[in-house]
Design a protein around this motif. Structure first.
Motif, PDB file in Angstrom:
ATOM      1  N   TYR A 199      56.902  35.455  39.277  1.00  0.00           N
ATOM      2  CA  TYR A 199      57.123  34.012  39.332  1.00  0.00           C
ATOM      3  C   TYR A 199      55.774  33.320  39.185  1.00  0.00           C
ATOM      4  O   TYR A 199      54.715  33.957  39.173  1.00  0.00           O
ATOM      5  N   SER A 200      55.820  32.016  39.091  1.00  0.00           N
ATOM      6  CA  SER A 200      54.614  31.226  38.928  1.00  0.00           C
ATOM      7  C   SER A 200      54.559  30.144  40.007  1.00  0.00           C
ATOM      8  O   SER A 200      55.520  29.400  40.190  1.00  0.00           O
ATOM      9  N   ASN A 256      60.451  33.630  30.122  1.00  0.00           N
ATOM     10  CA  ASN A 256      59.657  32.833  31.044  1.00  0.00           C
ATOM     11  C   ASN A 256      60.582  32.178  32.051  1.00  0.00           C
ATOM     12  O   ASN A 256      61.793  32.182  31.873  1.00  0.00           O
ATOM     13  N   GLU A 257      60.032  31.596  33.088  1.00  0.00           N
ATOM     14  CA  GLU A 257      60.849  30.887  34.065  1.00  0.00           C
ATOM     15  C   GLU A 257      61.616  29.764  33.389  1.00  0.00           C
ATOM     16  O   GLU A 257      61.090  29.069  32.519  1.00  0.00           O
ATOM     17  N   ARG A 299      50.517  27.355  38.773  1.00  0.00           N
ATOM     18  CA  ARG A 299      50.049  27.926  37.502  1.00  0.00           C
ATOM     19  C   ARG A 299      49.450  29.315  37.639  1.00  0.00           C
ATOM     20  O   ARG A 299      48.775  29.799  36.744  1.00  0.00           O
ATOM     21  N   GLN A 300      49.656  29.946  38.759  1.00  0.00           N
ATOM     22  CA  GLN A 300      49.223  31.331  38.968  1.00  0.00           C
ATOM     23  C   GLN A 300      50.443  32.234  38.911  1.00  0.00           C
ATOM     24  O   GLN A 300      51.401  32.030  39.659  1.00  0.00           O
ATOM     25  N   LYS A 301      50.400  33.221  38.034  1.00  0.00           N
ATOM     26  CA  LYS A 301      51.540  34.128  37.900  1.00  0.00           C
ATOM     27  C   LYS A 301      51.376  35.305  38.860  1.00  0.00           C
ATOM     28  O   LYS A 301      50.302  35.911  38.940  1.00  0.00           O
ATOM     29  N   LYS A 302      52.444  35.594  39.579  1.00  0.00           N
ATOM     30  CA  LYS A 302      52.475  36.714  40.517  1.00  0.00           C
ATOM     31  C   LYS A 302      53.614  37.640  40.100  1.00  0.00           C
ATOM     32  O   LYS A 302      54.752  37.213  39.984  1.00  0.00           O
ATOM     33  N   TYR A 303      53.288  38.912  39.886  1.00  0.00           N
ATOM     34  CA  TYR A 303      54.313  39.893  39.535  1.00  0.00           C
ATOM     35  C   TYR A 303      54.544  40.796  40.735  1.00  0.00           C
ATOM     36  O   TYR A 303      53.608  41.404  41.251  1.00  0.00           O
ATOM     37  N   LYS A 358      57.911  40.361  31.975  1.00  0.00           N
ATOM     38  CA  LYS A 358      56.770  40.698  31.122  1.00  0.00           C
ATOM     39  C   LYS A 358      56.713  42.207  30.893  1.00  0.00           C
ATOM     40  O   LYS A 358      56.991  42.993  31.800  1.00  0.00           O
ATOM     41  N   ILE A 374      59.831  35.416  35.664  1.00  0.00           N
ATOM     42  CA  ILE A 374      59.114  35.787  34.447  1.00  0.00           C
ATOM     43  C   ILE A 374      59.324  37.285  34.234  1.00  0.00           C
ATOM     44  O   ILE A 374      59.150  38.082  35.163  1.00  0.00           O
TER      45      ILE A 374
END
Length: 117
Positions: free
Chosen positions: A41-42, A21-22, A45-49, A75, A73
């Motif tokens: 990244y986040s 995680n970050e 609170r929204q995760k963007k890949y 994943k 992040i």
């Protein structure tokens, strides 16, 4: 080189699991031989890949070599198989030969800057 191979341990991660995680402390370097890894990244609170690496990926080498926390992040987008080496084993192996340590750190830093950052 043989010492590195002797310290590798098998690793399997399920689809959707978060590897790092970050701002996580990195305690191992992963060598993913099969599978897809998403990097993102986040914000709010929204995760963007934004990046996806497929097969033959090394994760955590930069952070272990330079003793830093992760900025992103990591994943598993699919089931991932590979090997890992613990950070303290990696640092001990690098410190045995300063010429190899310099070479590996230089290459790890260049790869991180070019492909991830």
């Amino acid at each position: 080189m043989l010492a590195i191979l002797q310290n590798l341990e098998p690793r399997y991660e399920k689809r959707g699991s978060i590897i790092f995680n970050e701002l996580a402390e990195v305690s191992e370097i992963l060598f993913i031989s099969k599978g897809n890894i998403d990097i993102g990244y986040s914000i709010n609170r929204q995760k963007k890949y934004v990046l996806r690496f497929t097969d033959k990926v090394v994760i955590g080498a930069f952070n272990a070599c330079f003793n830093t926390r992760t900025l992103f992040i990591f994943k598993c987008q699919s089931a991932c198989e590979g090997y890992f080496i613990r950070k303290h084993n990696w640092v001990n192996l690098l410190s045995e030969d300063p010429a190899i340590e310099t070479f590996i750190k230089k290459n790890v830093k260049n790869e991180y800057i070019k492909k991830i950052k």
